[in-house]
Design a protein around this motif. Structure first.
Motif, short mmCIF file in Angstrom:
data_model
loop_
_atom_site.label_atom_id
_atom_site.label_comp_id
_atom_site.label_asym_id
_atom_site.label_seq_id
_atom_site.Cartn_x
_atom_site.Cartn_y
_atom_site.Cartn_z
N ILE A 43 0.82 -1.22 0.00
CA ILE A 43 0.00 0.00 0.00
C ILE A 43 0.85 1.27 0.00
O ILE A 43 0.41 2.32 -0.47
N HIS A 44 2.07 1.17 0.52
CA HIS A 44 2.93 2.35 0.56
C HIS A 44 3.93 2.39 -0.60
O HIS A 44 4.69 3.36 -0.72
N ALA A 45 3.93 1.35 -1.42
CA ALA A 45 4.86 1.29 -2.55
C ALA A 45 6.28 1.63 -2.11
O ALA A 45 6.95 2.50 -2.68
N VAL A 46 6.74 0.94 -1.06
CA VAL A 46 8.05 1.24 -0.48
C VAL A 46 9.14 0.90 -1.50
O VAL A 46 9.27 -0.25 -1.92
N PRO A 47 9.94 1.90 -1.90
CA PRO A 47 10.94 1.65 -2.95
C PRO A 47 12.26 1.12 -2.38
O PRO A 47 12.40 0.96 -1.16
N PHE A 48 13.19 0.88 -3.26
CA PHE A 48 14.56 0.59 -2.87
C PHE A 48 15.38 1.88 -2.98
O PHE A 48 14.99 2.80 -3.71
N PRO A 49 16.49 1.98 -2.24
CA PRO A 49 17.32 3.19 -2.38
C PRO A 49 17.80 3.39 -3.81
O PRO A 49 17.90 2.44 -4.59
N ALA A 50 18.13 4.63 -4.12
CA ALA A 50 18.62 4.95 -5.46
C ALA A 50 19.93 4.23 -5.74
O ALA A 50 20.67 3.85 -4.82
N ALA A 51 20.20 4.05 -7.01
CA ALA A 51 21.46 3.43 -7.43
C ALA A 51 22.64 4.29 -6.99
O ALA A 51 22.49 5.48 -6.69
N GLN A 52 23.80 3.69 -6.97
CA GLN A 52 25.00 4.39 -6.49
C GLN A 52 25.27 5.64 -7.31
O GLN A 52 25.27 5.62 -8.54
N LEU A 53 25.50 6.74 -6.60
CA LEU A 53 25.82 8.01 -7.25
C LEU A 53 27.29 8.37 -7.10
O LEU A 53 27.83 9.14 -7.88
N GLY A 54 27.91 7.85 -6.05
CA GLY A 54 29.31 8.18 -5.82
C GLY A 54 29.90 7.27 -4.76
O GLY A 54 29.20 6.47 -4.15
N GLN A 55 31.19 7.43 -4.56
CA GLN A 55 31.90 6.62 -3.58
C GLN A 55 32.17 7.48 -2.35
O GLN A 55 32.80 8.53 -2.46
N LEU A 56 31.68 7.04 -1.20
CA LEU A 56 31.87 7.80 0.03
C LEU A 56 32.87 7.09 0.93
O LEU A 56 32.93 5.86 0.98
N ASP A 57 33.63 7.91 1.67
CA ASP A 57 34.55 7.38 2.66
C ASP A 57 34.59 8.34 3.83
O ASP A 57 33.82 9.30 3.89
#
Length: 364
Positions: free
Chosen positions: A67-81
């Motif tokens: 009912i909430h159409a819970v999505p998945f996180p967006a695809a990788q945008l960058g590399q974090l450290d």
């Protein structure tokens, strides 16, 4: 006493089902359209501890996700450290990147060490997703679930929301959180605030721009007993109003209690959390709080047995019912204050409560 209050699943098979169910659900984003908090991984745990069967847990998980159409996180945008993760604080499109960063941290040093090292940087942004970043982290700690700890830290960071530019020299002279609420109640400049209301965190954000509110930011002293003062104040506010906003103050104090043992200065997180409560106080028209005598009378109201209150919560499809009842039971366990059970029973519609006569009776 109801066995779930001892941290035992009344249905042992639910305890066996929950790890894989939460792991599967946990891959989804921390929010669903439009920018609303995904409570599912947390309330499944609460439901299990309140007595839900595996079938009920699976049914609710399917219902909620659909009912909430819970999505998945967006695809990788960058590399974090460690050198750049703070540059994307509050940027929801980087939720996946932040999750991956914290997964690496947790994999290297463990979940609890990651909380101790990184969470202080996130303290000011505890309003993240209307405090549900804190909720997700608290339940991850409750479960000793390193996977969920990493997800929660990433979620909190991606939805980070803070009150900035508070003067560094502002005196932290307030030690009583209630006194700050009462001071606000007396200020007409804080009434009739024009702020967006469809999202709780948008209200919190908007109130932070009101000059009369900003005058009060940074005044609460991070004393060691701050959470101990906040808990009864939150309970009194919820008992008086039974409002959606005050509900989050009660549950939030429970979440703070779960996370606090893993922090060097938990009172600083509590201080920032109370400023969120102060913002929400304006949304419910800043009511006065009941007197100690009235609260004591409310504590005498007869409530149903724990099992009945818990069963009503488990049967509900409202995630705030599961959250409130479980937190109320846990806070009762810790404090012995019967008012927690009174508000849980009221929330579930199990008592008729005449606030004028100060009496309640079990329904049905």
């Amino acid at each position: 006493m109801f066995t779930s209050l001892k941290g035992i699943y009344p249905d042992p098979s639910a305890g066996e089902r929950l790890p894989s169910l939460i792991a599967d659900i946990g891959r989804h984003s921390g929010e669903f359209p439009v920018l609303l908090a995904n409570h599912l991984p947390m309330v499944l745990e609460a439901m299990g501890r309140l007595g839900a069967s595996p079938a009920r847990l699976e049914e609710y998980a399917e219902h909620y996700t659909r009912i909430h159409a819970v999505p998945f996180p967006a695809a990788q945008l960058g590399q974090l450290d460690a050198s750049n993760w703070e540059t994307v604080l509050g940027q929801r499109e980087h939720e996946g990147d932040l999750r991956r960063f914290f997964q690496g941290v947790v994999g290297e040093i463990g979940g609890h060490a990651a909380i101790r090292r990184y969470l202080p940087r996130l303290f000011p942004g505890v309003a993240a997703s209307a405090t549900h970043g804190l909720m997700r982290l608290a339940y991850a700690v409750l479960r000793s679930d390193d996977t969920e700890i990493a997800v929660a830290l990433g979620y909190w960071a991606a939805t980070y929301l803070s009150y900035d530019a508070i003067p560094a020299d502002r005196r932290r002279d307030a030690i009583d959180p209630v006194s700050l609420l009462l001071d606000m109640h007396a200020d007409p400049r804080l009434r009739n605030i024009d702020a967006p209301t469809y999202l709780l965190w948008k209200w919190i954000e908007a109130v932070g721009k009101v000059p009369a509110f900003r005058e009060r930011l940074g005044r609460l002293a991070p004393s060691p007993d701050l959470l101990g003062r906040m808990r009864p104040a939150s309970l009194a506010l919820f008992a008086a109003t039974m409002s959606f906003e005050a509900l989050h103050a009660v549950t939030g104090c429970h979440w703070l209690r779960l996370v606090s043992p893993h922090l060097d200065e938990p009172q600083r997180l509590a201080m920032h959390f109370w400023e969120v409560v102060m913002a929400l106080y304006t949304k419910i028209d800043m009511p006065t709080l009941p007197s100690p005598e009235v609260l004591d009378q409310w504590r005498t109201v007869r409530v149903p047995p724990d099992e009945i209150i818990a069963a009503a919560a488990v049967a509900s499809n409202d995630e705030h019912d599961h959250s409130l009842v479980f937190s109320a039971f846990e806070e009762f366990r810790d404090t012995g204050d019967p008012l927690y059970k009174v508000v849980a029973a009221r929330r579930m519609g199990l008592i008729d409560f005449d606030a004028n006569a100060l009496q309640g009776q079990v329904t049905g």
